[in-house]
Design an enzyme around this catalytic site. Structure first.
Site, PDB file in Angstrom:
ATOM      1  N   LYS A 121       0.834  -1.212   0.000  1.00  0.00           N
ATOM      2  CA  LYS A 121       0.000   0.000   0.000  1.00  0.00           C
ATOM      3  C   LYS A 121       0.868   1.262   0.000  1.00  0.00           C
ATOM      4  O   LYS A 121       0.673   2.168  -0.806  1.00  0.00           O
ATOM      5  CB  LYS A 121      -0.936   0.011   1.225  1.00  0.00           C
ATOM      6  CG  LYS A 121      -1.812  -1.226   1.357  1.00  0.00           C
ATOM      7  CD  LYS A 121      -2.733  -1.148   2.561  1.00  0.00           C
ATOM      8  CE  LYS A 121      -2.034  -1.175   3.910  1.00  0.00           C
ATOM      9  NZ  LYS A 121      -1.403  -2.478   4.239  1.00  0.00           N
ATOM     10  N   ARG A 165     -10.043   0.563   8.285  1.00  0.00           N
ATOM     11  CA  ARG A 165      -9.667  -0.799   8.668  1.00  0.00           C
ATOM     12  C   ARG A 165     -10.784  -1.517   9.400  1.00  0.00           C
ATOM     13  O   ARG A 165     -10.620  -2.695   9.750  1.00  0.00           O
ATOM     14  CB  ARG A 165      -8.460  -0.737   9.606  1.00  0.00           C
ATOM     15  CG  ARG A 165      -7.118  -0.896   8.936  1.00  0.00           C
ATOM     16  CD  ARG A 165      -6.067  -0.697  10.012  1.00  0.00           C
ATOM     17  NE  ARG A 165      -4.854  -1.410   9.791  1.00  0.00           N
ATOM     18  CZ  ARG A 165      -3.777  -0.895   9.196  1.00  0.00           C
ATOM     19  NH1 ARG A 165      -3.815   0.315   8.696  1.00  0.00           N
ATOM     20  NH2 ARG A 165      -2.682  -1.604   9.103  1.00  0.00           N
ATOM     21  N   ARG A 225      12.302  -5.478   5.924  1.00  0.00           N
ATOM     22  CA  ARG A 225      12.194  -4.069   5.507  1.00  0.00           C
ATOM     23  C   ARG A 225      12.926  -3.110   6.466  1.00  0.00           C
ATOM     24  O   ARG A 225      12.885  -3.280   7.668  1.00  0.00           O
ATOM     25  CB  ARG A 225      10.695  -3.756   5.494  1.00  0.00           C
ATOM     26  CG  ARG A 225      10.319  -2.316   5.425  1.00  0.00           C
ATOM     27  CD  ARG A 225       8.845  -2.164   5.236  1.00  0.00           C
ATOM     28  NE  ARG A 225       8.044  -2.483   6.413  1.00  0.00           N
ATOM     29  CZ  ARG A 225       6.735  -2.316   6.478  1.00  0.00           C
ATOM     30  NH1 ARG A 225       6.078  -1.873   5.429  1.00  0.00           N
ATOM     31  NH2 ARG A 225       6.082  -2.602   7.575  1.00  0.00           N
ATOM     32  N   ARG A 275      10.989  -0.708  11.836  1.00  0.00           N
ATOM     33  CA  ARG A 275       9.801  -0.459  12.653  1.00  0.00           C
ATOM     34  C   ARG A 275       9.728  -1.474  13.785  1.00  0.00           C
ATOM     35  O   ARG A 275       9.965  -2.652  13.554  1.00  0.00           O
ATOM     36  CB  ARG A 275       8.533  -0.564  11.776  1.00  0.00           C
ATOM     37  CG  ARG A 275       8.190   0.739  11.089  1.00  0.00           C
ATOM     38  CD  ARG A 275       7.133   0.616  10.038  1.00  0.00           C
ATOM     39  NE  ARG A 275       5.931  -0.111  10.432  1.00  0.00           N
ATOM     40  CZ  ARG A 275       4.873  -0.240   9.653  1.00  0.00           C
ATOM     41  NH1 ARG A 275       4.858   0.311   8.444  1.00  0.00           N
ATOM     42  NH2 ARG A 275       3.818  -0.916  10.048  1.00  0.00           N
ATOM     43  N   ARG A 330      -0.858  -8.670  13.259  1.00  0.00           N
ATOM     44  CA  ARG A 330      -1.391  -7.676  12.314  1.00  0.00           C
ATOM     45  C   ARG A 330      -2.214  -8.363  11.218  1.00  0.00           C
ATOM     46  O   ARG A 330      -3.253  -7.869  10.809  1.00  0.00           O
ATOM     47  CB  ARG A 330      -0.250  -6.846  11.712  1.00  0.00           C
ATOM     48  CG  ARG A 330       0.296  -5.811  12.705  1.00  0.00           C
ATOM     49  CD  ARG A 330       1.720  -5.376  12.397  1.00  0.00           C
ATOM     50  NE  ARG A 330       1.898  -4.759  11.101  1.00  0.00           N
ATOM     51  CZ  ARG A 330       3.093  -4.543  10.542  1.00  0.00           C
ATOM     52  NH1 ARG A 330       4.201  -4.901  11.187  1.00  0.00           N
ATOM     53  NH2 ARG A 330       3.184  -3.974   9.367  1.00  0.00           N
TER      54      ARG A 330
END
Ligand code: AP5
Ligand code: ZN
Length: 215
Positions: A13, A87, A126, A160, A171
């Site tokens: 996204k 969400r 990431r 993160r 998640r």
């Protein structure tokens, strides 16, 4: 034009929203980015959100809907890309109200479809440049050779706190339990378009362009 990018964590996204901002001048409205800024600044919202995010659970509907409401008008001329919002069903209803009040409407809900093992790989590898925010990945776009950011030359990088495997699984579960169920709400309005999120970044971008250009 106003669009929602909907998909599980790591679906791409943010990657696609950043591209649409540059190429089409649309405005990315990422509730994840807004919340991380609030956490970094230590605001009351940030203090409430910090632990919830670290666990991989959803922050309250009231908080995120208010964040979007505060920033929505800045996208009035250029169009909005909603990234990571809505969400839940409540958030979808809140968005509809916020847009209605401004005589704006949703054009598309673009669903990025990706399998779960791929998502875990993407997210756990990431990291970003601490100075300019350029995104990297241990396998797909490493900097290990030089340890220097291609874009700005910085040698500092961030990961993160919610990008570990255990939190990613939470998640995903939150996505399946609370976010996927809003798809029928948008299907009834004929707004949903599916995109194969397993394809390369450029191929996903081409699929999105085709939708936005009505091809
Ligand atoms: P948020 O920041 O929204 O995180 P997320 O939904 O988990 O999404 P990500 O940012 O992890 O993934 P993405 O889909 O943007 O993928 P990306 O482009 O980075 O939310 C974080 C937390 O904040 C939530 O858990 C919650 O606590 C809270 N929150 C936020 N919004 C909320 C809301 N509305 N309500 C309640 N709580 C909220 O790509 C991932 C990686 O894959 C990158 O390395 C990228 O380079 C790579 N990649 C991307 N596309 C491809 C491709 N096609 N092929 C190969 N690699 C790819
Ligand atoms: Zn950099």
């Amino acid at each position: 034009m106003n669009i929602i990018l909907l998909g599980p964590p790591g679906a791409g996204k943010g990657t696609q929203a950043a591209r649409l901002e540059v190429l089409r001048g649309m405005v990315q409205l990422s509730t994840g980015d807004m919340l991380r800024e609030a956490v970094a600044a230590g605001t009351p919202v940030g203090l409430k959100a910090k632990e919830v995010m670290a666990r991989g659970e959803l922050v309250s509907d009231a908080i995120v809907s208010a964040l979007i409401g505060e920033r929505l008008d800045a996208s009035a001329d250029k169009g909005a890309i909603f990234d990571g919002f809505p969400r839940t069903k409540h958030q979808a209803e809140a968005l509809e109200m916020l847009l209605d009040e401004r005589d704006r409407k949703l054009d598309y809900v673009i669903e990025l479809v990706v399998n779960e093992d791929e998502l875990v790989k993407r997210i756990t590898g990431r990291f970003t440049c601490a100075k300019c925010g350029t995104g990297y990945h241990d396998n797909f776009r490493p900097t290990k050779v030089t340890g220097v950011c291609d874009a700005c030359g910085s040698t500092e990088f961030n990961r993160r706190p919610d990008d570990n495997e255990q939190t990613v699984r939470t998640r995903m579960a939150e996505y399946r339990a609370k976010t996927e169920p809003i798809l029928p709400y948008y299907r009834e309005r004929s707004l949903v378009r599916q995109v194969d999120g397993m394809a390369s970044i450029d191929e996903v971008a081409a699929q999105i362009d085709a939708i936005l250009d009505g091809r």
